[in-house]
Structure formats: C-alpha cells, structure tokens
Design a protein around this motif. Structure first.
Motif, short mmCIF file in Angstrom:
data_model
loop_
_atom_site.label_atom_id
_atom_site.label_comp_id
_atom_site.label_asym_id
_atom_site.label_seq_id
_atom_site.Cartn_x
_atom_site.Cartn_y
_atom_site.Cartn_z
N LEU A 277 0.83 -1.21 0.00
CA LEU A 277 0.00 0.00 0.00
C LEU A 277 0.86 1.25 0.00
O LEU A 277 0.61 2.21 -0.74
CB LEU A 277 -0.93 0.00 1.23
N THR A 278 1.88 1.26 0.85
CA THR A 278 2.74 2.44 0.95
C THR A 278 3.53 2.67 -0.33
O THR A 278 3.65 3.82 -0.80
CB THR A 278 3.70 2.29 2.14
N LEU A 279 4.07 1.61 -0.92
CA LEU A 279 4.84 1.76 -2.15
C LEU A 279 3.96 2.23 -3.31
O LEU A 279 4.40 3.03 -4.14
CB LEU A 279 5.53 0.44 -2.49
N VAL A 280 2.72 1.75 -3.36
CA VAL A 280 1.79 2.22 -4.39
C VAL A 280 1.52 3.71 -4.20
O VAL A 280 1.47 4.48 -5.17
CB VAL A 280 0.48 1.41 -4.36
N TRP A 281 1.34 4.13 -2.95
CA TRP A 281 1.13 5.56 -2.65
C TRP A 281 2.29 6.38 -3.19
O TRP A 281 2.09 7.39 -3.88
CB TRP A 281 1.00 5.73 -1.13
N ILE A 282 3.53 5.98 -2.87
CA ILE A 282 4.70 6.74 -3.30
C ILE A 282 4.81 6.77 -4.83
O ILE A 282 5.08 7.82 -5.43
CB ILE A 282 5.98 6.14 -2.68
N TYR A 283 4.58 5.62 -5.46
CA TYR A 283 4.66 5.57 -6.92
C TYR A 283 3.64 6.51 -7.56
O TYR A 283 3.97 7.25 -8.50
CB TYR A 283 4.41 4.14 -7.40
#
Length: 297
Positions: A277-283
């Motif tokens: 979830l966090t990596l998708v947010w950053i991307y």
C-alpha cells in the motif's frame, strides 16, 4: 504503536494501548524493556504472548532474547510475501500496459477498465484492512487489480503526457524505499510518539485537502482548488512523497516490533500488504508529480 496503514493499526503489529512500542527494546515472550510504569504500556506487555509457538519456545527453555522462529514471523517471511504481492502487481501492470491500448480510439475503454480495477482493488483492500486475520487470497487479488489500474494509468501518462514517466516513477519509488531503509537502520529516523503524531496529523490534513479538492473538481469542474495542478500541485506532490517516506519508516518499525515480539508467521502477509500500500502511494505521487511538471512545460 499504531501504524499509519489501516492494516497494521487493526492488529498484528500494534498494541491496543497505542504507543507502547515506542522507545522500547522488545524481547520475544516478555515485556519490553523500559515500559514498566509507562502510561502507554499494556499490562500484558507482549501482544503476542498468546502465540502458542512463542509459548512453546519459552517452555522449552529458550531465553526471551534468543531469536527462535518456529511458527513465528521472520524477516525472510516478510521479504517473500512482499516479493509475491509486488511481483503479482508488476505482472498485471505489464499485461494491462500491453493489452489495453491508450490511443485515441481505445483510451476511453482502457481508462474505464483501469478505474474499475482500482475500485475493486480499493474494496478488497478495505475488506482486508478490517479483517482481524490475514487472508492471502484477498491480498493477492488486491495486488492483481491494483496492478491493472497502475498499468493503465502509467501507460496513459507515459504515452500521452511524459515519455518515460513510468520508469522515472519506479526509480523514484525505489530510491525513496532505499533511502528510508538506510536512514531507519542507521538510526537517523527515530520513530517515536512525536514522529507518529506529526505524521498522522500531516496525513489527515493532506487527505482532507485532497477530498475537498476532488469535491470542488467534481461539482465545479476544472482542477478544483488547484491542489493537483500547477505550482500547488507540485508542492502537494512533494508533500505526498515525503508522507509516503514517513509511512515507510512507520512500517519498518511495525515489522521490526512484530518480529521481536514473536508475531505468528501469517502476520507476514499483513506486513507485505501494508508495505505494498505504501509503495503504491509513493509511486502514484511520483507519477502525478512527473505529469504535472511535464504539463507545465
């Protein structure tokens, strides 16, 4: 400690009393050092004290400090589950990119499929977030549908707004992940009550502004209040990336505490879900920022 991710804040890496994990040295099977008398400490100390594998280890004479892993989550478990979710997400994103063209004749259909996948992924994420146990099928399905959405939206930005934007966003996301991991392991980032409170307050304010902007855009047309375009869009894109980096630090702390306290092995799926979830947010913040910068040229 409660995480910014709804996954972690439900269970797994959080103690119900809030901030008990901050500034402590957790020991598997026992109370964390330094929590005696703390208003934030749970009476039972270890949130995984009821884990039968941890109890079995202790009954067999293993001292609390000994890193026993039978039936308990390890870093390898977290890495493998995270690799699985991210791998599925990348594969479905690549398939969506290749099979859903975004030329003038097909962009409407492709965009509709992408939005539909995003809605399904959001529903699956919410269902998993409010479940008290990890459901691998839900987590894997979320990754698959989220990958379809990312593949479509990345293709649109890359082919119609800024060539190479997707790869730039991937590189940016990996750079943030590596930088936060190094800073966290080196002790440059101290995840404590103050850090947590600041991040959560900033995230709440950020999300409220984005919702207000979306409502103005939906009912008033145009770019709403301009928080996602022009100069303000660039500023909020940078803030979004920084918030994502802070979320990563909180996630690393939760994983570290979960391993130290003897979390059950299935909790590794929750760790993978939260990190995804966090990596998708950053991307997405990087992709949006790149699109705004190229649109303003």
């Amino acid at each position: 400690m409660r995480s910014s991710n709804p996954v972690f804040s439900r269970r797994g890496f959080s103690r119900d009393n809030g901030y008990a994990g901050f500034n402590t040295a957790p020991q598997a099977g026992g109370a964390p050092v330094g929590t005696q008398g703390s208003p934030y400490a749970q009476p039972q100390g270890n949130p995984y004290a009821t884990n039968p594998y941890a109890q079995q280890d202790l009954q067999q004479g293993a001292p609390p400090q000994t890193p026993v892993t039978t039936g308990r989550m390890t870093m390898d478990d977290v890495v493998m589950r995270t690799g699985t979710t991210l791998g599925i997400l990348i594969v479905t994103a690549a398939l969506a990119w290749a099979l859903l063209p975004v030329d003038d004749a097909n962009i409407g259909r492709s965009y509709g499929i992408g939005i539909g996948a995003a809605v399904i992924g959001m529903v699956l994420a919410l269902v998993q977030s409010f479940k008290r146990t990890a459901t691998p099928a839900l987590i894997v399905s979320y990754a698959a549908f989220e990958g379809v959405f990312l593949g479509v939206i990345s293709s649109i930005v890359d082919n119609r707004i800024a060539s190479g934007a997707a790869m730039q966003a991937v590189i940016g996301t990996l750079a943030v992940f590596a930088a936060v991991l190094v800073a966290y392991k080196a002790g440059w980032i101290r995840v404590n009550r103050r850090f947590y409170g600041f991040v959560m307050a900033a995230a709440l304010g950020f999300m409220l502004l984005m919702v207000v902007n979306l409502l103005f855009a939906a009912f008033g047309g145009g770019d709403g209040l301009g928080f996602r375009s022009g100069g303000l869009g660039i500023l909020f894109g940078i803030i979004g990336v920084l918030l994502g980096a802070c979320f990563l630090a909180l996630d690393f702390k939760q994983v570290e505490d979960g391993i130290a306290y003897g979390a059950p092995r299935e909790e590794a799926w929750l760790a993978a879900f939260g990190l995804t979830l966090t990596l998708v947010w950053i991307y997405m913040e990087f992709l949006r920022l790149i699109a705004i910068l190229n649109s303003s040229d």
